[in-house]
Design a protein around this motif. Sequence first.
Motif, PDB file in Angstrom:
ATOM      1  N   ASP A 187       0.822  -1.211   0.000  1.00 21.79           N
ATOM      2  CA  ASP A 187       0.000   0.000   0.000  1.00 21.79           C
ATOM      3  C   ASP A 187       0.857   1.263   0.000  1.00 21.79           C
ATOM      4  N   TRP A 358      -6.849  -1.316  -4.434  1.00 19.47           N
ATOM      5  CA  TRP A 358      -7.963  -2.259  -4.528  1.00 19.47           C
ATOM      6  C   TRP A 358      -7.805  -3.161  -5.752  1.00 19.47           C
ATOM      7  N   THR A 360      -5.049  -4.315  -7.163  1.00 22.75           N
ATOM      8  CA  THR A 360      -4.120  -5.418  -6.916  1.00 22.75           C
ATOM      9  C   THR A 360      -4.772  -6.504  -6.075  1.00 22.75           C
ATOM     10  N   LYS A 361      -5.633  -6.116  -5.140  1.00 22.60           N
ATOM     11  CA  LYS A 361      -6.316  -7.094  -4.295  1.00 22.60           C
ATOM     12  C   LYS A 361      -7.328  -7.898  -5.110  1.00 22.60           C
ATOM     13  N   ASP A 365      -7.008 -11.933  -5.914  1.00 24.82           N
ATOM     14  CA  ASP A 365      -8.024 -12.844  -5.375  1.00 24.82           C
ATOM     15  C   ASP A 365      -8.910 -13.445  -6.452  1.00 24.82           C
ATOM     16  N   GLN A 541      -2.863 -15.401  -5.225  1.00 26.61           N
ATOM     17  CA  GLN A 541      -3.821 -15.208  -4.144  1.00 26.61           C
ATOM     18  C   GLN A 541      -3.145 -15.511  -2.816  1.00 26.61           C
ATOM     19  N   SER A 547      -5.505 -11.008   3.128  1.00 29.25           N
ATOM     20  CA  SER A 547      -6.323 -10.504   2.015  1.00 29.25           C
ATOM     21  C   SER A 547      -7.724 -10.112   2.468  1.00 29.25           C
ATOM     22  N   TYR A 549     -10.919  -7.665   3.444  1.00 31.55           N
ATOM     23  CA  TYR A 549     -11.531  -6.568   2.699  1.00 31.55           C
ATOM     24  C   TYR A 549     -12.080  -5.466   3.606  1.00 31.55           C
ATOM     25  N   PRO A 559      -8.248   0.301   1.583  1.00 25.35           N
ATOM     26  CA  PRO A 559      -8.195  -1.035   2.188  1.00 25.35           C
ATOM     27  C   PRO A 559      -7.292  -1.035   3.419  1.00 25.35           C
ATOM     28  N   GLN A 561      -5.858  -3.755   4.517  1.00 27.65           N
ATOM     29  CA  GLN A 561      -4.776  -4.667   4.159  1.00 27.65           C
ATOM     30  C   GLN A 561      -4.518  -4.594   2.667  1.00 27.65           C
ATOM     31  N   CYS A 562      -3.259  -4.456   2.308  1.00 25.21           N
ATOM     32  CA  CYS A 562      -2.888  -4.481   0.901  1.00 25.21           C
ATOM     33  C   CYS A 562      -1.494  -5.112   0.799  1.00 25.21           C
ATOM     34  N   ALA A 564       1.065  -8.168  -1.168  1.00 26.11           N
ATOM     35  CA  ALA A 564       1.266  -8.870  -2.444  1.00 26.11           C
ATOM     36  C   ALA A 564       2.536  -9.711  -2.353  1.00 26.11           C
TER      37      ALA A 564
END
Length: 579
Positions: A187, A358, A360-361, A365, A541, A547, A549, A559, A561-562, A564
């Motif tokens: 993030d 958002w 990337t999330k 997923d 994922q 992950s 929301y 978000p 949580q972000c 990767a």
Amino acid sequence: MAFPNFSISTYAIAGVVFVLVYLLRRAALPQPIPGIPYHKKSAKSIFGDVPSLLRHQARRPEVFDWMTAQARELNSPVYQLFVKPFGRPKVIVLDHREGHDIMHCRSKEFDRSELFADVFSGAAPNHHIVLPTNAQFRAQRKLLLDTMSPHFLNNVAAKHLYKQALNLLELWRVKSRLSGGHAFAVDADINEMAHDAIWAVAFGSEVNTIRSQLELLATDPAVQEPASIEEAIKLPKATLPAEYEAVMVMSDSIEFSLRSPWPRPAHWLYRQTPTYKRANALKENLVQRHLEDAQRRLLKATSREDMIDCACDHMILRERQAAEREGRAPQYDTPIVRDELIGYLVAGHDTTSTTIMWGTKFLADNPSAQSKLRAALHDAYPEAHANGTLPSMQAIIKTDVPYLDAAMEEISRKANTGPGQYRKTTTDVDVLGYTIPKDTDVFLMANGPGFVEANPFEGHIREEQRSKTSREAKGRIPDWDETDISAFKPERWLKNGVFDPLAGPTSPFGAGVRGCFGRKLAMLEMRIMFTLIFWSFDLPQLSKGLSGYGAVDKLTHKPLQCFARPIDLLGKKEDSTTA
């Protein structure tokens, strides 16, 4: 037992005090708008609906999902909230057709809300966002209007956005090497990249936030790996440039006022802090320096339009041309010019970075959607794919990739970066059969029924309750299929393989004369970023613990949580590009 012997004057004073307290309490109590649903219990307290909101925020730091939930509790697409003692009720509307109609066709009845002036006037009192829709508003928007033209976006903005995107790719490659297969937070990386990008577009210079991170990580700092591969790794963080911190303080000050029931006094208090004063002084110095530099370069007899390298340059050249046409002395450095540039910087950074987070999330997923996006990109740029290089900036700008357009639109729909639009009634108006008085703030929600979840109010609204223009627009934007409305599904925006921007309701940028000024720039940045990220990396994922929301509502809907775990698909840093 002896009792005090009060005089008549004492009783009179006590009576007056009692009456004043009674009248004060009566004045502080909510004054419901007749006919519009509300919580009866809230109307009996001077704090109105605030206790309910605070209980909700104790569980999760969101506001707008709570606002949507109140409509379901009251079983009405239109209702009122009491959130400010002595203040007027706020009216909430949850109907995509009526919201779209209000923004597009009823601008004479609905202007910008006073909330914008209350929240932004402390940090940027001369920015056009604080103005009502009048001649001054239109004149100020013209100062930067050409920065949303295809020529500026494709020939000036794009090169800056592309360069900063490459810096982010390099940073993630280095972080991936250091992380040993663990996920890491992205993030801040996205936020800082977006800042570097909009800074370069605004001023044509480098602030080097991402480069600061790369310089630190190049020293191979010690990193402690978590015991489980399912845990995220914490990587060292560099000291960020003072310019970046100054912009963040400006942004934080706006958020501080937004969270207060009394935004103007709240921001005044924030402005008294040493942190704000230092940041504001640095900000003023930076803007002045860049305006002076633009004047030195562009006010020569030999200056040409193709020398424009940023928004600041554009303002200087346009002001010279306007002054010549109008026969007046040019005004290159004014409070209006400064605030417009700072607004361009703050707004252009926060909204886009949040939407990319958002994105990337959602794509991590939804691996099937990610694979389809990557395949569509490979088909669109076959030479770059064959050579194992990145698509060029010009190729990204010029090439139509319907699935990329669909993915960006779906990310914007689901992200709810801006969960709604604020307006204020300029006269008594009727909305879905309810009369809303003049000078009432109206919030047009875009984060609930009809947009991202099934609409329980569809059967409540008779067609004759809608405005004339709303009735005439029936079917122009169809409703979403409610069986999958909550799913992330880019395909919903494609009709026979062709991208359809009117496939269904969405409102990430608002609409009409008060719609988002920077929409085209935001979409260009997302096009470049999503192309380069998902061309260069696979984002697998992650576990549920990384992950979630959950979100927090600040200037945008961010978000919580972000994370990767980027897997490099190219295997090396890309400096050379092809079409």
